[in-house]
Design a protein around this motif. Structure first.
Motif, PDB file in Angstrom:
ATOM      1  N   MET A   1      42.796  48.797  50.648  1.00 25.45           N
ATOM      2  CA  MET A   1      42.620  47.845  49.560  1.00 25.45           C
ATOM      3  C   MET A   1      41.781  48.480  48.461  1.00 25.45           C
ATOM      4  N   SER A   2      42.164  48.237  47.234  1.00 28.19           N
ATOM      5  CA  SER A   2      41.442  48.746  46.072  1.00 28.19           C
ATOM      6  C   SER A   2      40.442  47.695  45.605  1.00 28.19           C
ATOM      7  N   GLU A   3      39.487  48.152  44.803  1.00 33.63           N
ATOM      8  CA  GLU A   3      38.452  47.259  44.309  1.00 33.63           C
ATOM      9  C   GLU A   3      38.130  47.621  42.868  1.00 33.63           C
ATOM     10  N   ILE A   4      37.982  46.592  42.043  1.00 30.72           N
ATOM     11  CA  ILE A   4      37.612  46.804  40.649  1.00 30.72           C
ATOM     12  C   ILE A   4      36.273  46.118  40.410  1.00 30.72           C
ATOM     13  N   PHE A   5      35.363  46.830  39.778  1.00 29.32           N
ATOM     14  CA  PHE A   5      34.028  46.323  39.490  1.00 29.32           C
ATOM     15  C   PHE A   5      33.927  46.060  37.998  1.00 29.32           C
ATOM     16  N   VAL A   6      33.631  44.811  37.649  1.00 27.86           N
ATOM     17  CA  VAL A   6      33.537  44.417  36.238  1.00 27.86           C
ATOM     18  C   VAL A   6      32.228  43.691  36.004  1.00 27.86           C
ATOM     19  N   ASP A   7      31.828  43.650  34.745  1.00 28.33           N
ATOM     20  CA  ASP A   7      30.641  42.907  34.325  1.00 28.33           C
ATOM     21  C   ASP A   7      30.997  41.422  34.342  1.00 28.33           C
ATOM     22  N   GLN A   8      30.463  40.697  35.304  1.00 29.97           N
ATOM     23  CA  GLN A   8      30.786  39.277  35.454  1.00 29.97           C
ATOM     24  C   GLN A   8      30.242  38.421  34.310  1.00 29.97           C
ATOM     25  N   ASN A   9      29.295  38.960  33.532  1.00 33.14           N
ATOM     26  CA  ASN A   9      28.738  38.219  32.397  1.00 33.14           C
ATOM     27  C   ASN A   9      29.550  38.411  31.127  1.00 33.14           C
ATOM     28  N   CYS A  10      30.577  39.212  31.193  1.00 36.63           N
ATOM     29  CA  CYS A  10      31.444  39.486  30.049  1.00 36.63           C
ATOM     30  C   CYS A  10      32.756  38.736  30.250  1.00 36.63           C
ATOM     31  N   THR A  11      33.089  37.883  29.326  1.00 35.25           N
ATOM     32  CA  THR A  11      34.312  37.094  29.426  1.00 35.25           C
ATOM     33  C   THR A  11      35.555  37.981  29.452  1.00 35.25           C
ATOM     34  N   VAL A  12      35.593  38.999  28.606  1.00 38.82           N
ATOM     35  CA  VAL A  12      36.740  39.901  28.546  1.00 38.82           C
ATOM     36  C   VAL A  12      36.880  40.661  29.868  1.00 38.82           C
ATOM     37  N   CYS A  13      35.762  41.172  30.374  1.00 38.65           N
ATOM     38  CA  CYS A  13      35.780  41.942  31.625  1.00 38.65           C
ATOM     39  C   CYS A  13      36.211  41.067  32.800  1.00 38.65           C
ATOM     40  N   SER A  14      35.649  39.874  32.879  1.00 39.08           N
ATOM     41  CA  SER A  14      36.006  38.949  33.958  1.00 39.08           C
ATOM     42  C   SER A  14      37.476  38.555  33.889  1.00 39.08           C
ATOM     43  N   ALA A  15      37.954  38.296  32.682  1.00 41.38           N
ATOM     44  CA  ALA A  15      39.370  37.942  32.512  1.00 41.38           C
ATOM     45  C   ALA A  15      40.264  39.104  32.937  1.00 41.38           C
ATOM     46  N   TYR A  16      39.870  40.318  32.636  1.00 41.07           N
ATOM     47  CA  TYR A  16      40.646  41.491  33.043  1.00 41.07           C
ATOM     48  C   TYR A  16      40.692  41.590  34.568  1.00 41.07           C
ATOM     49  N   GLY A  17      39.536  41.407  35.199  1.00 43.27           N
ATOM     50  CA  GLY A  17      39.478  41.437  36.658  1.00 43.27           C
ATOM     51  C   GLY A  17      40.361  40.369  37.286  1.00 43.27           C
ATOM     52  N   LYS A  18      40.338  39.177  36.720  1.00 49.32           N
ATOM     53  CA  LYS A  18      41.179  38.082  37.234  1.00 49.32           C
ATOM     54  C   LYS A  18      42.663  38.386  37.042  1.00 49.32           C
ATOM     55  N   PHE A  19      43.009  38.968  35.900  1.00 51.12           N
ATOM     56  CA  PHE A  19      44.394  39.345  35.633  1.00 51.12           C
ATOM     57  C   PHE A  19      44.890  40.350  36.671  1.00 51.12           C
ATOM     58  N   ILE A  20      44.098  41.385  36.910  1.00 49.62           N
ATOM     59  CA  ILE A  20      44.478  42.415  37.881  1.00 49.62           C
ATOM     60  C   ILE A  20      44.624  41.802  39.270  1.00 49.62           C
ATOM     61  N   ASN A  21      43.671  40.956  39.657  1.00 53.17           N
ATOM     62  CA  ASN A  21      43.709  40.336  40.982  1.00 53.17           C
ATOM     63  C   ASN A  21      44.889  39.382  41.127  1.00 53.17           C
ATOM     64  N   LYS A  22      45.226  38.670  40.069  1.00 52.18           N
ATOM     65  CA  LYS A  22      46.352  37.731  40.108  1.00 52.18           C
ATOM     66  C   LYS A  22      47.672  38.474  40.292  1.00 52.18           C
ATOM     67  N   LYS A  23      47.819  39.609  39.624  1.00 49.47           N
ATOM     68  CA  LYS A  23      49.050  40.384  39.686  1.00 49.47           C
ATOM     69  C   LYS A  23      49.144  41.261  40.935  1.00 49.47           C
ATOM     70  N   ASN A  24      47.989  41.630  41.503  1.00 52.43           N
ATOM     71  CA  ASN A  24      47.962  42.518  42.658  1.00 52.43           C
ATOM     72  C   ASN A  24      46.920  42.012  43.650  1.00 52.43           C
ATOM     73  N   LYS A  25      47.367  41.315  44.663  1.00 52.32           N
ATOM     74  CA  LYS A  25      46.454  40.722  45.655  1.00 52.32           C
ATOM     75  C   LYS A  25      45.759  41.774  46.518  1.00 52.32           C
ATOM     76  N   ASN A  26      46.187  43.034  46.406  1.00 53.66           N
ATOM     77  CA  ASN A  26      45.543  44.115  47.161  1.00 53.66           C
ATOM     78  C   ASN A  26      44.332  44.687  46.433  1.00 53.66           C
ATOM     79  N   VAL A  27      43.953  44.070  45.328  1.00 54.07           N
ATOM     80  CA  VAL A  27      42.779  44.500  44.573  1.00 54.07           C
ATOM     81  C   VAL A  27      41.754  43.376  44.608  1.00 54.07           C
ATOM     82  N   SER A  28      40.564  43.701  45.071  1.00 54.62           N
ATOM     83  CA  SER A  28      39.488  42.706  45.034  1.00 54.62           C
ATOM     84  C   SER A  28      38.625  42.972  43.801  1.00 54.62           C
TER      85      SER A  28
END
Length: 102
Positions: A1-28
């Motif tokens: 499983m892959s993992e992406i680390f984003v700045d949770q206080n950044c709306t753009v970063c959090s949205a990017y992380g959610k997008f990646i996770n929504k499209k690929n459930k193998n990424v936390s």
């Protein structure tokens, strides 16, 4: 499983992380603060795949390419020299409030 680390206080970063996770459930998606102090100091998106870390533009390219299908076309971005890709990444990162919060 892959993992992406984003700045949770950044709306753009959090949205990017959610997008990646929504499209690929193998990424936390994890908080950037869960990284080592050295990685936190870089203040960049970090993508971990097969125990290899990718930073900044490489992290974006690899995480999007791992979505599969037509997303793999993003790998063509590797023809752009890394210093240029990362300079663009830094400009967007530093100015994200101006570009994305209106």
């Amino acid at each position: 499983m892959s993992e992406i680390f984003v700045d949770q206080n950044c709306t753009v970063c959090s949205a990017y992380g959610k997008f990646i996770n929504k499209k690929n459930k193998n990424v936390s998606v994890s908080n950037q603060l869960d990284l080592s102090n050295e990685d936190i100091a870089r203040d960049e998106v970090v993508y971990v795949k097969n125990q290899q870390k990718f930073y900044a533009s490489d992290a974006i390219i690899e995480s999007v390419a791992d979505l599969g299908a037509f997303y793999k076309i993003i790998k063509i971005s590797y023809i752009i020299p890394k210093f240029i890709r990362n300079a663009i990444y830094k400009v967007i990162s530093r100015n994200r409030k101006r570009f994305f919060y209106k």
